[in-house]
Design a protein around this motif. Structure first.
Motif, PDB file in Angstrom:
ATOM      1  N   VAL A 419       0.837  -1.200   0.000  1.00 15.91           N
ATOM      2  CA  VAL A 419       0.000   0.000   0.000  1.00 15.91           C
ATOM      3  C   VAL A 419       0.874   1.254   0.000  1.00 15.91           C
ATOM      4  O   VAL A 419       0.606   2.224  -0.730  1.00 15.91           O
ATOM      5  N   TYR A 474      -8.313  -4.052   1.849  1.00 18.94           N
ATOM      6  CA  TYR A 474      -7.283  -3.622   0.900  1.00 18.94           C
ATOM      7  C   TYR A 474      -7.879  -2.731  -0.188  1.00 18.94           C
ATOM      8  O   TYR A 474      -7.304  -1.701  -0.562  1.00 18.94           O
ATOM      9  N   GLU A 477      -8.376   0.705   1.053  1.00 20.74           N
ATOM     10  CA  GLU A 477      -7.098   1.425   1.083  1.00 20.74           C
ATOM     11  C   GLU A 477      -6.769   1.976  -0.304  1.00 20.74           C
ATOM     12  O   GLU A 477      -6.338   3.119  -0.448  1.00 20.74           O
ATOM     13  N   HIS A 514     -10.646   4.336   6.545  1.00 22.77           N
ATOM     14  CA  HIS A 514     -11.652   4.223   5.493  1.00 22.77           C
ATOM     15  C   HIS A 514     -12.847   5.166   5.664  1.00 22.77           C
ATOM     16  O   HIS A 514     -13.645   5.320   4.741  1.00 22.77           O
TER      17      HIS A 514
END
Length: 717
Positions: A419, A474, A477, A514
């Motif tokens: 990330v 994920y 992200e 998030h």
């Protein structure tokens, strides 16, 4: 917290307790005054306070707060003088510092003598200092500029016996003061030169001279005369001079001269044999502030590495890449396993861009077969091409890295490193090619190439999302990265095609990082209203069955995202239920908070305050300002009461409740006369306008010392 000149008898922990206690007492004082002013008019409270014989520090600060609110500068001046005569300890000064600064740091206060008194007796604050210096620049004799300079000279002399940082702090203050009021600093600077002549091996004297030099010739003289026997001292002085160039007012030719002198010092360091004293100096100056100093296996190699890196950079900056080239090649070959390496790859790229050589590049490419599975290798390669200013090769390196490095989606560390690399990749693409994302019309070949690079990056990121979207955490992200780095088209595409992705991620979407995705979703024109409603209903179901801590997170997230108030009014029942839980079971909330990762000293009252804040916003979203007012006026602590009253008045105005607007504004004015922001907005209603004009006309009669009535009446024309 501002810097205050305290005695050294306090430990860090003791000083922290003093700061905390002072802040807590000030907050309690403000809270008590607010509570009183909600029941009585400001002028009446001031009269009662003045009739009291109490003159201790808390009473004086309370009185000062009231004079600030009513904008009575004459009484602020006399009260500040009383306070400076009352403070005796460092704790007193901390207690008084912010309150007094608040009272004398505003557009209505202009008394230079009070500013000076504050600086000398309470706190040498930068903002107050600038006000005092500005007033003295026009009339230095009247404001006592020479007396203030003598006071600074005494403070500087005393600080020399305390610590190096304290000495430089007061020295800087004195030099700056003399410059501000037009005094000549030549004598002070001459003293610095004399110190170097007297002891050319003293690094402290040399750095002091280097700190205040004016001409490149002065630094050349210093580089020649400096004679410390320790390699670290010459390195450190050279590095200091290099750093000073970045902020100096000199022209480019002069900067090159200064850097050349720095290079001489760095070369001198390389010639001096390394000693145990150099190791001590490294530990004392480089690693002294590290909570966990790095493990250095070879201190001499470490110092030489730093020195050569700095020297290569200097050669690059003075446009001598032929001298930097052999250094970067040496650094590229160096085994850095026993030292703390820097970004030598970037420097090598920058040097070789100027020299035209690609020796280091050849080594980097040759290393790929053995090192391509490591982030370290690709970071070096990316840094090298970044230094060479070859963005196309940087992009290629990012793409190859992400395609090559092994990746385990279920491993938190592996996922986190990927990330981080994707964010750097997207950020780089945005910086270099983002301007061409939506360009239309004629473009040059170079511009077409940049536009193509942007689309290639977008294509890669789209594929990353498509491949991993089943992993909600994920994928969330990734979405945040796309939004932050301006891949707007990609974000809208995901919202349009995968609205169910947001609904599916409801259980984690409000957890950091998030929760701001909801804001993007609700503001998006791509998502339909039915899609938004479906997601909100899913989130609300979860909040209804969640504990009070999690439900608050939902409420905060929703109110930040739902600017139009479409959904916010529907959550008041959830908020009220959980506020009741908090009030009845504070210990349960504390246990829950600790379980969810909060500090063991977690204060349930903090969550209670947060619930009131979001419940207040929810009431306003439902146009129920009466419930909102009742909520905040009954609160035991509300530091933002002035702002919340404005929001009440604003909401009442939007609903054409003129009498309520006037009532709430008067209540707000009783708390603080000086805040007139947004008064024009309320005055759009003629009934409100006329009532407030009469209110300020009467205030002008009863408070002739205040500038506020005239300013308000001007706004209400």
């Amino acid at each position: 917290m501002p810097k205050i000149f305290f005695s050294t008898k306090f430990s860090c922990s003791a000083l922290a307790l003093i700061i905390f206690a002072a802040a807590n007492l000030n907050a309690q004082t403000d809270d008590r005054i607010n509570a009183l002013l909600l029941k009585k008019e400001l002028a009446q409270v001031i009269k009662e306070t003045e009739n009291s014989s109490a003159n201790d520090l808390p009473s004086l600060l309370r009185r000062l707060d009231l004079y600030y609110r009513i904008v009575d500068s004459a009484k602020i001046i006399s009260t500040v003088r009383q306070i400076t005569e009352t403070v005796k300890t460092d704790e007193d000064r901390y207690r008084a510092a912010e309150s007094v600064k608040y009272a004398i740091n505003n557009e209505y206060f202009k008394d230079a003598a009070t500013w000076r008194l504050y600086l000398q007796k309470i706190n040498y604050d930068g903002t107050i200092y600038e006000k005092f210096a500005e007033s003295c620049r026009a009339e230095p004799i009247v404001c006592g500029a020479h007396d203030f300079d003598e006071w600074l000279a005494r403070k500087t002399s005393a600080a020399r016996n305390e610590s190096e940082s304290s000495y430089y702090q007061w020295l800087e203050r004195r030099i700056n003061w003399r410059e501000k009021v037009g005094f000549d600093n030549a004598e002070i600077f001459a003293g610095f030169a004399a110190d170097v002549r007297e002891n050319p091996g003293d690094p402290a004297a040399a750095k002091r001279y280097a700190r205040y030099f004016r001409q490149p010739e002065e630094i050349a003289w210093l580089a020649e005369i400096f004679a410390s026997p320790h390699a670290y001292d010459s390195y450190s002085l050279g590095k200091t001079i290099v750093g000073s160039v970045n902020y100096s007012p000199h022209n480019e030719a002069q900067k090159r001269q200064i850097l050349y002198s720095a290079a001489l010092l760095l070369q001198k360091s390389l010639r001096i044999p390394f000693s145990e004293k150099d190791k001590e100096l490294i530990n004392s100056y480089v690693f002294s502030y590290a909570s966990m100093p790095p493990r250095i296996g070879n201190y001499e190699k470490q110092l030489r590495y730093w020195t050569k890196t700095e020297l290569a950079e200097v050669f690059r900056r003075i446009e001598e890449p032929q001298n930097a080239q052999p250094i970067v090649e040496e650094l590229a070959r160096l085994d850095t396993s026993d030292i703390m390496p820097g970004n030598a790859a970037y420097l090598a790229g920058a040097v070789q861009m100027a020299s035209g050589a690609r020796v280091v590049e050849s080594k980097i490419l040759a290393d790929q077969s053995e090192r391509q599975n490591s982030y370290e290798y690709w970071n070096e390669r990316i840094s090298y091409y970044t230094g060479r200013e070859e963005p196309e090769r940087v992009i290629d390196a990012y793409r190859q890295a992400l395609a090559t490095i092994p990746f385990d989606l279920n491993d938190e560390q592996s996922r986190g490193r990927r990330v981080f690399l994707i964010r750097r990749f997207a950020d780089f693409a945005d910086e270099k090619f983002g301007y061409y994302a939506n360009r239309t019309g004629e473009m040059t070949d170079e511009e077409k190439l940049k536009a193509a690079r942007w689309k290639e990056t977008e294509y890669f990121l789209r594929g990353e999302f498509e491949t991993r979207k089943s992993n909600i955490d994920y994928a969330s992200e990734l979405f945040k990265i796309f939004r932050d780095e301006n891949f707007t088209r990609l974000c809208d595409e995901i919202i349009s095609r995968y609205a169910n992705f947001l609904a599916a991620s409801a259980k984690i979407i409000w957890l950091s990082p998030h929760k701001d995705l909801l804001y993007y979703f609700l503001q998006s024109e791509t998502a339909s209203q039915s899609q938004k409603t479906a997601v909100m209903n899913e989130l609300r179901k979860i909040a209804e069955s969640s504990n009070a801590l999690t439900a608050w997170t939902f409420g905060e997230m929703l109110l930040n995202a739902d600017r139009a108030g479409v959904y916010a009014a529907r959550i008041t029942a959830i908020l009220l239920k959980n506020l009741n839980v908090i009030e009845k079971n504070p210990n349960l909330i504390k246990i829950l908070a600790v379980k969810e990762g909060e500090d063991e000293d977690y204060d349930p009252a903090n969550l209670k305050r947060k619930y009131r804040e979001i419940l207040f916003s929810a009431y306003l979203a439902a146009n129920d300002w009466k419930s909102a007012e009742k909520l905040i006026l009954n609160a035991d602590y509300n530091p933002s009461l002035n702002y919340l009253l404005w929001r009440l008045a604003e909401n009442a105005a939007k609903n054409a409740a003129a009498s309520e607007v006037v009532r709430i504004w008067k209540l707000k004015a009783s708390l603080n006369r000086r805040d007139l922001e947004n008064l024009e907005f309320l005055a759009k209603n003629n009934i409100v306008k006329e009532n407030l004009r009469e209110f300020y006309r009467q205030m002008k009669i009863s408070e002739p010392f205040s500038p506020i009535p005239d300013i308000a009446l001007q706004k209400l024309k």
